[in-house]
Design an enzyme around this catalytic site. Sequence first.
Site, PDB file in Angstrom:
ATOM      1  N   HIS A   1      -3.070   7.073   2.569  1.00 36.22           N
ATOM      2  CA  HIS A   1      -3.529   5.786   2.035  1.00 36.22           C
ATOM      3  C   HIS A   1      -4.893   5.462   2.629  1.00 36.22           C
ATOM      4  O   HIS A   1      -5.083   5.536   3.848  1.00 36.22           O
ATOM      5  CB  HIS A   1      -2.517   4.691   2.385  1.00 36.22           C
ATOM      6  CG  HIS A   1      -3.060   3.319   2.170  1.00 36.22           C
ATOM      7  ND1 HIS A   1      -3.640   2.939   0.976  1.00 36.22           N
ATOM      8  CD2 HIS A   1      -3.135   2.236   2.995  1.00 36.22           C
ATOM      9  CE1 HIS A   1      -4.043   1.687   1.083  1.00 36.22           C
ATOM     10  NE2 HIS A   1      -3.746   1.235   2.294  1.00 36.22           N
TER      11      HIS A   1
ATOM     12  N   CYS B   1       0.805  -1.224   0.000  1.00 41.20           N
ATOM     13  CA  CYS B   1       0.000   0.000   0.000  1.00 41.20           C
ATOM     14  C   CYS B   1       0.840   1.278   0.000  1.00 41.20           C
ATOM     15  O   CYS B   1       0.315   2.373  -0.208  1.00 41.20           O
ATOM     16  CB  CYS B   1      -0.968  -0.003   1.182  1.00 41.20           C
ATOM     17  SG  CYS B   1      -2.091  -1.404   1.129  1.00 41.20           S
TER      18      CYS B   1
ATOM     19  N   ASN C   1     -10.281  -0.083  -0.081  1.00 33.46           N
ATOM     20  CA  ASN C   1      -8.822   0.021  -0.012  1.00 33.46           C
ATOM     21  C   ASN C   1      -8.258  -0.573  -1.299  1.00 33.46           C
ATOM     22  O   ASN C   1      -8.346  -1.776  -1.528  1.00 33.46           O
ATOM     23  CB  ASN C   1      -8.322  -0.756   1.215  1.00 33.46           C
ATOM     24  CG  ASN C   1      -6.800  -0.739   1.350  1.00 33.46           C
ATOM     25  OD1 ASN C   1      -6.086  -0.412   0.407  1.00 33.46           O
ATOM     26  ND2 ASN C   1      -6.309  -1.103   2.513  1.00 33.46           N
TER      27      ASN C   1
HETATM   28  N1  COA Z   1     -18.007  -8.563   9.348  1.00 35.13           N
HETATM   29  C1  COA Z   1     -18.410  -8.791  10.609  1.00 35.13           C
HETATM   30  N2  COA Z   1     -17.542  -9.018  11.610  1.00 35.13           N
HETATM   31  C2  COA Z   1     -16.227  -8.995  11.309  1.00 35.13           C
HETATM   32  C3  COA Z   1     -15.759  -8.761  10.002  1.00 35.13           C
HETATM   33  C4  COA Z   1     -16.714  -8.539   8.987  1.00 35.13           C
HETATM   34  N3  COA Z   1     -16.392  -8.302   7.711  1.00 35.13           N
HETATM   35  N4  COA Z   1     -14.414  -8.793  10.018  1.00 35.13           N
HETATM   36  C5  COA Z   1     -14.047  -9.051  11.293  1.00 35.13           C
HETATM   37  N5  COA Z   1     -15.148  -9.183  12.065  1.00 35.13           N
HETATM   38  C6  COA Z   1     -15.226  -9.465  13.489  1.00 35.13           C
HETATM   39  C7  COA Z   1     -14.021 -10.213  14.017  1.00 35.13           C
HETATM   40  O1  COA Z   1     -14.130 -11.596  13.766  1.00 35.13           O
HETATM   41  C8  COA Z   1     -14.107  -9.885  15.482  1.00 35.13           C
HETATM   42  O2  COA Z   1     -15.044 -10.727  16.091  1.00 35.13           O
HETATM   43  P1  COA Z   1     -14.787 -11.299  17.587  1.00 35.13           P
HETATM   44  O3  COA Z   1     -14.693 -10.076  18.468  1.00 35.13           O
HETATM   45  O4  COA Z   1     -15.981 -12.138  17.811  1.00 35.13           O
HETATM   46  O5  COA Z   1     -13.494 -12.061  17.501  1.00 35.13           O
HETATM   47  C9  COA Z   1     -14.649  -8.459  15.511  1.00 35.13           C
HETATM   48  O6  COA Z   1     -15.243  -8.242  14.218  1.00 35.13           O
HETATM   49  C10 COA Z   1     -13.591  -7.407  15.717  1.00 35.13           C
HETATM   50  O7  COA Z   1     -12.509  -7.736  14.836  1.00 35.13           O
HETATM   51  P2  COA Z   1     -11.269  -6.816  14.737  1.00 35.13           P
HETATM   52  O8  COA Z   1     -10.264  -7.376  13.775  1.00 35.13           O
HETATM   53  O9  COA Z   1     -10.814  -6.475  16.113  1.00 35.13           O
HETATM   54  O10 COA Z   1     -11.984  -5.553  14.056  1.00 35.13           O
HETATM   55  P3  COA Z   1     -11.413  -4.127  13.842  1.00 35.13           P
HETATM   56  O11 COA Z   1     -12.308  -3.164  14.448  1.00 35.13           O
HETATM   57  O12 COA Z   1      -9.937  -4.039  14.151  1.00 35.13           O
HETATM   58  O13 COA Z   1     -11.568  -3.972  12.256  1.00 35.13           O
HETATM   59  C11 COA Z   1     -10.215  -4.088  10.299  1.00 35.13           C
HETATM   60  C12 COA Z   1     -10.928  -4.874  11.386  1.00 35.13           C
HETATM   61  C13 COA Z   1      -9.463  -5.066   9.386  1.00 35.13           C
HETATM   62  C14 COA Z   1     -11.252  -3.350   9.510  1.00 35.13           C
HETATM   63  C15 COA Z   1      -9.249  -3.108  10.951  1.00 35.13           C
HETATM   64  O14 COA Z   1      -8.461  -3.770  11.898  1.00 35.13           O
HETATM   65  C16 COA Z   1      -8.331  -2.422   9.970  1.00 35.13           C
HETATM   66  O15 COA Z   1      -8.770  -1.639   9.165  1.00 35.13           O
HETATM   67  N6  COA Z   1      -7.031  -2.667  10.072  1.00 35.13           N
HETATM   68  C17 COA Z   1      -6.001  -1.989   9.325  1.00 35.13           C
HETATM   69  C18 COA Z   1      -6.032  -2.178   7.857  1.00 35.13           C
HETATM   70  C19 COA Z   1      -4.863  -1.418   7.300  1.00 35.13           C
HETATM   71  O16 COA Z   1      -4.410  -0.437   7.822  1.00 35.13           O
HETATM   72  N7  COA Z   1      -4.274  -1.802   6.253  1.00 35.13           N
HETATM   73  C20 COA Z   1      -3.105  -1.047   5.801  1.00 35.13           C
HETATM   74  C21 COA Z   1      -2.294  -1.822   4.964  1.00 35.13           C
HETATM   75  S1  COA Z   1      -3.217  -2.265   3.563  1.00 35.13           S
END
Ligand code: COA
Length: 333
Positions: A254, A112, A284
Amino acid sequence: MSRAAVLAGIGACLPPRLVTNAELAARLDSSDEWVRSRTGIAQRYMADSSVLTSDLAVGAGSRALKSSGHPHVDAVVVATTTPDRPCPATAPTVAGKLGLGHAAAFDVSAVCSGFLYGLASAAGLIAGGIAERVLVIGAETFSRILNPADRSTSVIFGDGAGAAVLRAGSSTEEGALGPFDLGSDGEGVDLITVPAGGPPPEGGWPDPVPDDYYFTMQGKRVFWLAVQRMGQSAQMVLDRAGWRVDEVDHLVAHQANHRITRRLADEIGLPRERAVSNIAEVGNTAAASIPLALVHAHAAGTLRPGDRVLLTAFGGGLTWGATTLIWPAVDPS
Ligand code: COA
């Protein structure tokens, strides 16, 4: 006043197939509400199997060349995580399809952060007198490497391409790229990775596709690292450029997650409304995300000549980077 790379044209290309959150939620254990509230994404575009990363790159590149008012460049840099093939690079194919003769052509692989690394590479070619004009393209068919069973990545990424033409000019001109900061931390290599495989060969992947062939991301850890690294990198280039943060008109970070962008704005002390966001429309798009955000903000009239723009990115590697520019008068692509 010294020789510098100056932004001369921009262009974008999105594949026609629009995929809504509802369409993904119908096959994943997810919902439109979860995706919107946790990421800010409402939809993304996905390429059909016949569309290659080079096709999207050519679409964006041809528009950027047109916008620059000049059909030729001396070099083409393609930033991508999803090259057409593991070998050779995608850039020579793009240069060939664009009719750019024997222009130098190479890929940049920084996930990214790729477009920022590409801009820095192009700026170096220009500053060193190796090239007068360089086409930098961020292009992805990210949907190809997503695990359809992984809801935490499938809802985030989209396909597309964005491009910029840089020309040799002076460091005092509008559009001149300012100081760069680039960095990496190999200790985080496993946080964002495709451990094996590569893009699908002709005839497709083995069936079933081994999980190792798919993209994986430890989202929660990446979230905070993204805020921290982009914040530090942004501050570094602001200091080097001699800009106060309140002088920044637009933060173009980004587009990983709208919550990351808002936290980043808070981290550097910038009002959140100065952060450009198009993640709701395209998701993204990895290496394509910054040029797509620039094209959309330019088309919307948000970026105006004379505005101070701060660019920053974070991605797999781990990698990150930042630069500044004063937005120039650019023709629509
Ligand atoms: N739909 C519903 N629930 C989902 C889901 C989806 N699409 N994806 C994950 N979950 C769930 C998880 O399983 C978890 O459930 P649990 O609490 O029962 O285990 C819960 O949601 C929280 O997951 P978590 O990973 O802690 O969510 P989050 O708030 O951190 O959001 C991302 C997940 C990936 C959106 C977030 O972490 C993110 O954007 N990360 C950074 C991405 C990034 O910066 N990339 C840069 C390089 S490309």
